[in-house]
Design a protein around this motif. Sequence first.
Motif, short mmCIF file in Angstrom:
data_model
loop_
_atom_site.label_atom_id
_atom_site.label_comp_id
_atom_site.label_asym_id
_atom_site.label_seq_id
_atom_site.Cartn_x
_atom_site.Cartn_y
_atom_site.Cartn_z
N HIS A 234 102.81 50.61 37.01
CA HIS A 234 102.83 49.58 35.97
C HIS A 234 102.00 50.00 34.75
CE1 HIS A 234 104.03 46.12 38.92
NE2 HIS A 234 105.01 46.96 38.66
N ARG A 235 100.91 50.74 34.98
CA ARG A 235 100.05 51.14 33.86
C ARG A 235 100.74 52.11 32.91
NH1 ARG A 235 94.47 53.02 36.22
NH2 ARG A 235 94.31 53.83 34.09
N VAL A 236 101.73 52.86 33.39
CA VAL A 236 102.45 53.79 32.51
C VAL A 236 103.87 53.30 32.24
CG1 VAL A 236 101.06 55.77 33.21
CG2 VAL A 236 103.19 55.27 34.43
N GLU A 237 104.10 52.02 32.55
CA GLU A 237 105.37 51.35 32.27
C GLU A 237 106.54 51.96 33.03
OE1 GLU A 237 105.96 51.00 28.06
OE2 GLU A 237 104.20 49.72 27.80
N LEU A 238 106.29 52.31 34.29
CA LEU A 238 107.36 52.71 35.19
C LEU A 238 107.63 51.58 36.17
CD1 LEU A 238 106.35 56.39 36.15
CD2 LEU A 238 108.07 55.67 34.48
N GLY A 239 108.85 51.50 36.67
CA GLY A 239 109.18 50.52 37.69
C GLY A 239 109.49 49.14 37.17
#
Length: 306
Positions: A234-239
């Motif tokens: 979530h912190r790198v905007e995946l998923g």
Amino acid sequence: MSDSTSGVLAIDCGQTGISWSISGGPGFLGGSGAGIDTGRPVEPQIAERVRTILDDSGARPGVLACGSPGLDRPDAESMLGALRDTSIDRVALAHHSTTSYLGALGNAEGVVIACDTGVVTLAVGADEVARVDGWGWLAGDAGSAYWIGRNALEAALRGYDGRRQSTVLTEMFADDFDDLELAYLELQNDPDRVARVASYAAKVDEAAAADPVARNILDKAAAHLSEAVIAAAHRVELGRHEPPVVCALGTTFASDRIKDRFVEFLAMNWPSFELSKPRGDALNGAALLADLDEGPLSSRVYRASR
């Protein structure tokens, strides 16, 4: 013996053991050795290992590429200086999370969790990198082999005291110590206490077949590990719209129960989630450090040359 004056000495360091390889010269060399103590500065320990490897192998690689716990902000110039009278004229250093990631996924986007004695998770997005945990046995490493061993020891002593339900873990530890009431003193005074406590993770996994306390510890470990993966993604905007690529490395995932629960927990967040097979391991990743292409991960590699 080799008289090579070229090649890369790649080292993957851990708290329980290290592995190394020398490639790029004539032939291939490799081996393993004792782990490092993250309670002391790791750079001098690595420099000592490098000297031993070079002396024992007779090789003369020009590049040192190393990944290790404790190399959060390594001084590459100092490392190079400590090796000034060896064949090494270029170094590339990185935290173990970076080399684990490179070994598993290269420069692609995704999440890699590496769980052995300790645990660290790294996520790489289009422009950012996020690290979760890897904060060491004193402040973090939730779900790691050490965490499992530590929780098993506490459960065993609580069972011994009568504070919690009885567990076969009490008998397991009693078999290893002459006096269970003195176990804590023996462990506190053991310089290898972290690796020693972590070694109980495999025994906890064996005990889980018949002991609900052991099963509960493994299930909680899997929950911690899955939580780290979700947070990192979530912190790198995946998923956000589809499951990210996730690789799980390390001996802790040799436990079928931990691995299965880990995947089940991630599937609660991403219903179509499937674990991806890594391309290689952290030693493979260390070998890639020296010539890593520009990208989000390159900012986490510390270099020096002469």
